[in-house]
Each structure stands twice: as C-alpha cells, then as structure tokens.
Write an enzyme that holds these catalytic residues in place. Structure first.
Site, PDB file in Angstrom:
ATOM      1  N   CYS A   2       7.012  -8.854   5.870  1.00 17.50           N
ATOM      2  CA  CYS A   2       8.951  -9.512   5.758  1.00 17.50           C
ATOM      3  C   CYS A   2       8.505 -10.966   5.715  1.00 17.50           C
ATOM      4  O   CYS A   2       7.996 -11.960   6.791  1.00 17.50           O
ATOM      5  CB  CYS A   2       9.775  -9.723   7.080  1.00 17.50           C
ATOM      6  SG  CYS A   2      10.946 -10.375   7.180  1.00 17.50           S
ATOM      7  N   GLU A 114      12.536  -9.214  -0.401  1.00 13.34           N
ATOM      8  CA  GLU A 114      10.938  -8.230  -0.639  1.00 13.34           C
ATOM      9  C   GLU A 114      11.565  -8.450  -2.793  1.00 13.34           C
ATOM     10  O   GLU A 114      12.693  -8.453  -2.923  1.00 13.34           O
ATOM     11  CB  GLU A 114      11.540  -6.756   0.011  1.00 13.34           C
ATOM     12  CG  GLU A 114      10.360  -6.808  -0.229  1.00 13.34           C
ATOM     13  CD  GLU A 114       8.752  -8.176   0.254  1.00 13.34           C
ATOM     14  OE1 GLU A 114       8.453  -8.840  -0.343  1.00 13.34           O
ATOM     15  OE2 GLU A 114       8.897  -7.581   1.809  1.00 13.34           O
TER      16      GLU A 114
END
Length: 271
Positions: A2, A114
């Site tokens: 993350c 992402e």
C-alpha cells in the site's frame, strides 16, 4: 503493498462509524484523495488519555504521520520506507513486533490505489527499450461503499535534539499491515482488465471487518498467537476495483476527480 490511498471522510463520520469517544477538532485533516507516505493521516486507536487519572483505554481519532519510526531509531529518516508491515512477519521483525503487541490501530480509508505491472511492461524491460508505456492505476474499495478499515501499527519516537516542551519533540507514526492479495473474483470488476486483486498486485492492505475492530484495538490483548489470528484476510468478494486516471500517479494532484471511474484503461497504458 500500500503506497497510496484515499481518505476523504470527515472526522464526524468516522467518529460515528468507529464509536470514537475522543477527537480534537484542532487536528481535523482536509479530505485527501492522494495520501502518500510521510503525510498526516487519521488513525483509530484505544489508549488512555494523556494525564488522565483513569487508566482505562479510550477510543480516539488521532492524527499520525504515515511511515513508522521505531522508538529505538536514532533518526526518523527511515520512516518514509516503513509504510508497510507484512502480516506474515510483523510479529517477529524488530521494527514492528513491539507495536504489534501493544500499539495497534485502524487507518480509515475510502480505498487504495495500485498500479498494474503488465506482462508487456516486463517484456519491454527485458528488451531494453527506453520508452515504456505508463502503468494503469486502479482504485480498490469496498463494493458496498463502507469504510476501508486498514489494520495498522503506531509508534512513538522522541527527538532528543529538542526540549521536552517543544511541540515536535514527540513523533507519532504509523504503518499499514499488508497481506497476500485475494485470488477470488472481485465483487465488481472492470469491464476489461484484472478479475482479481492478485491480478493487480500480489499484496494488499489487510482490511479488518467490523467484527474484528474491538479485538484488534484492545491494548490488553498481547498474546502473539492470539493476535496473529486477527491477521486472517477478510471474506472474499467484498471488494471492487476500477481504472482511474494516471493523474493520481503524481502526488501533487489531489481531488475527488482522482476517484472517477474510467470506462477502460487510459490510452498508452497496459494491463
């Protein structure tokens, strides 16, 4: 992993969702649609109030800096690199194991970004071509619109170069715990592109479902084996993912338009 996420909910809303007992309006953060390492973020934690006579933990909404600095670190310079802790090893890594047993938190988010690393991009690297297609960012978020409650850790670090009464004498920093990405189908997937979270990236933030919140935040729970059971991934099929503008790739860009769903990958990007 993350490395970027969105957090736009107001503290009043988070206080209701997480049953917050204490938060300081002076620590209110503006909605942030492009949260990057070293930024200040909201964290939910259970901890006794400072200077309170009652040692009972109180659920608080605190403002922390993303990028954990261990208490024993000589300088805070490594914090920007310690934004993620792996669920598989968090209990044994020197930088995280103490926080794992006593200083756990929840980092509320709308979802996380992402970037897809496509097979075509890897082939270009092998071929040594200089010009590479841009990576396509995706936004991953709960399909039902609920808060994405990321499991996190927090830590205190004392800057010994400053006097005790200096406002920056103490740093409070945090890290997001990550786990293996789901290989089951997304609840809602894009019309074209990845069908699972693992297709996007092999890692993902560990999302805690509401039935795990109290146990995770409870500082009285210190048994490592007991705590590791809480690191189990959430049930499959709770997430959706969709392509968003490559504008999010620049940390200077920030605004709700970054969450706008595209019909497909942008021209010049690959899946």
């Amino acid at each position: 992993m993350c490395g970027r996420y969105a957090a736009s909910r107001a503290p009043e809303d988070l206080a209701g969702v997480f049953e917050i007992d204490k938060w300081d309006p002076e620590e209110t953060l503006a909605p942030d649609y492009n949260v990057a390492p070293t930024k200040e973020v909201y964290a939910v934690l259970d901890r006794p109030l400072k200077d309170a006579e009652d040692p009972k933990p109180v659920r608080q909404l605190r403002k922390l800096k993303w990028g954990l600095v261990p208490s024993w670190a000589k300088t805070p310079e490594g914090g920007a690199r310690m934004i993620n802790a792996r669920a598989e090893t968090v209990h044994e890594k020197p930088s995280y194991r103490r926080a794992f047993t006593t200083r756990r938190c929840i980092l509320p988010a709308d979802g996380y970004y992402e970037w897809v690393t496509a097979a075509g991009e890897r082939e270009l690297e092998v071929e040594g071509k200089k010009k590479r297609p841009r990576k396509q960012p995706y936004f991953v978020t709960p399909a039902d619109g609920s808060v994405f409650a990321m499991a996190g850790l927090y830590e205190f670090w004392r800057d010994r170069t400053l006097p005790d009464d200096h406002p920056q004498a103490w740093w409070v920093t945090c890290s997001v715990i990550t786990t293996e990405a789901e290989t089951s189908p997304l609840a809602v997937g894009p019309a074209e592109g990845p069908r699972t979270l693992a297709d996007i990236h092999p890692r993902m933030p560990l999302m805690l479902t509401p039935d795990h919140w109290d146990a995770w935040l409870d500082p009285a729970r210190t048994d490592v084996d007991d705590l590791r059971e809480l690191l189990a991934p959430p049930p499959a099929g709770l997430m959706r993912a969709y392509p968003v503008s490559t504008a999010v790739s620049n940390v200077r860009n920030n605004g709700p338009e970054l969450l706008t769903e595209l019909e497909g990958p942008e021209e010049g990007t690959l899946f």
